[in-house]
Design a protein around this motif. Sequence first.
Motif, mmCIF file in Angstrom:
data_model
loop_
_atom_site.group_PDB
_atom_site.id
_atom_site.type_symbol
_atom_site.label_atom_id
_atom_site.label_comp_id
_atom_site.label_asym_id
_atom_site.label_seq_id
_atom_site.Cartn_x
_atom_site.Cartn_y
_atom_site.Cartn_z
ATOM 1 N N PHE A 131 5.198 -5.462 -17.802
ATOM 2 C CA PHE A 131 4.456 -4.217 -18.019
ATOM 3 C C PHE A 131 5.211 -3.027 -17.438
ATOM 4 C CE2 PHE A 131 1.319 -1.067 -16.617
ATOM 5 C CZ PHE A 131 0.736 -0.768 -17.838
ATOM 6 N N VAL A 132 5.829 -3.214 -16.284
ATOM 7 C CA VAL A 132 6.561 -2.110 -15.657
ATOM 8 C C VAL A 132 7.793 -1.748 -16.466
ATOM 9 C CG1 VAL A 132 7.928 -1.492 -13.622
ATOM 10 C CG2 VAL A 132 5.683 -2.530 -13.351
ATOM 11 N N THR A 133 8.503 -2.742 -16.975
ATOM 12 C CA THR A 133 9.750 -2.452 -17.680
ATOM 13 C C THR A 133 9.537 -2.021 -19.125
ATOM 14 O OG1 THR A 133 10.001 -4.792 -18.250
ATOM 15 C CG2 THR A 133 11.119 -3.991 -16.244
ATOM 16 N N GLU A 134 8.547 -2.638 -19.816
ATOM 17 C CA GLU A 134 8.380 -2.361 -21.236
ATOM 18 C C GLU A 134 7.131 -1.554 -21.565
ATOM 19 O OE1 GLU A 134 8.663 -6.026 -23.363
ATOM 20 O OE2 GLU A 134 10.575 -6.546 -22.458
ATOM 21 N N VAL A 144 0.833 -1.207 0.000
ATOM 22 C CA VAL A 144 0.000 0.000 0.000
ATOM 23 C C VAL A 144 0.865 1.253 0.000
ATOM 24 C CG1 VAL A 144 -1.663 1.308 1.361
ATOM 25 C CG2 VAL A 144 -1.949 -1.141 1.083
ATOM 26 N N ARG A 145 1.897 1.288 0.833
ATOM 27 C CA ARG A 145 2.696 2.490 1.020
ATOM 28 C C ARG A 145 3.990 2.505 0.227
ATOM 29 N NH1 ARG A 145 0.897 6.843 3.704
ATOM 30 N NH2 ARG A 145 3.029 7.141 4.377
ATOM 31 N N GLY A 146 4.232 1.466 -0.584
ATOM 32 C CA GLY A 146 5.501 1.378 -1.293
ATOM 33 C C GLY A 146 5.804 2.646 -2.077
ATOM 34 N N PRO A 147 7.034 3.137 -1.989
ATOM 35 C CA PRO A 147 7.306 4.387 -2.680
ATOM 36 C C PRO A 147 7.321 4.256 -4.204
ATOM 37 C CG PRO A 147 9.290 3.551 -1.641
ATOM 38 C CD PRO A 147 8.173 2.671 -1.221
ATOM 39 N N THR A 148 7.670 3.084 -4.701
ATOM 40 C CA THR A 148 7.731 2.910 -6.154
ATOM 41 C C THR A 148 6.894 1.697 -6.567
ATOM 42 O OG1 THR A 148 9.682 1.511 -6.063
ATOM 43 C CG2 THR A 148 10.064 3.886 -6.226
ATOM 44 N N VAL A 149 6.626 1.630 -7.845
ATOM 45 C CA VAL A 149 5.841 0.505 -8.370
ATOM 46 C C VAL A 149 6.579 -0.826 -8.210
ATOM 47 C CG1 VAL A 149 4.788 -0.451 -10.449
ATOM 48 C CG2 VAL A 149 4.531 1.966 -9.925
ATOM 49 N N PRO A 150 7.895 -0.899 -8.482
ATOM 50 C CA PRO A 150 8.577 -2.186 -8.258
ATOM 51 C C PRO A 150 8.517 -2.657 -6.805
ATOM 52 C CG PRO A 150 9.902 -0.828 -9.680
ATOM 53 C CD PRO A 150 8.774 0.035 -9.209
ATOM 54 N N ASP A 151 8.534 -1.729 -5.842
ATOM 55 C CA ASP A 151 8.380 -2.122 -4.440
ATOM 56 C C ASP A 151 7.036 -2.791 -4.217
ATOM 57 O OD1 ASP A 151 10.850 -1.167 -3.710
ATOM 58 O OD2 ASP A 151 10.079 0.811 -3.149
ATOM 59 N N ARG A 152 6.002 -2.229 -4.808
ATOM 60 C CA ARG A 152 4.666 -2.802 -4.661
ATOM 61 C C ARG A 152 4.565 -4.163 -5.336
ATOM 62 N NH1 ARG A 152 2.042 3.001 -5.552
ATOM 63 N NH2 ARG A 152 1.976 3.585 -3.376
ATOM 64 N N VAL A 153 5.217 -4.321 -6.492
ATOM 65 C CA VAL A 153 5.187 -5.610 -7.189
ATOM 66 C C VAL A 153 5.886 -6.675 -6.359
ATOM 67 C CG1 VAL A 153 6.015 -6.839 -9.229
ATOM 68 C CG2 VAL A 153 5.012 -4.577 -9.468
#
Length: 97
Positions: free
Chosen positions: A86-89, A30-39
């Motif tokens: 999806f995040v990388t490309e 929920v609080r992850g600063p970046t999208v990769p942290d959330r993934v």
Amino acid sequence: MTAEGAIVPVVDAAIVLVSLLNLFCGYRAVRGPTVPDRVVALDAIATNIVAIAVLFAIKTGRGLFVTVSLVLAIIAFLSTVAVAKFVTEGDIIVTQE
């Protein structure tokens, strides 16, 4: 105390521990600063749910939960790969024109 009687408290403690870890991963999701942290947090949650299913299978002696955990592990792996792509490309399926 028999071996089966000694396993049940250990499995119960492991289920509680994995559930607490799931809460911490939920906080990061929920609080992850970046999208990769959330993934990564969502992948860890999926792994913890698989662990809970296996521990429950050990506790109850039902093999059905192992099968369910294997299916959950496959779905979690595929979803993690799709989200990472999806995040990388920026796209999951690339069509050739």
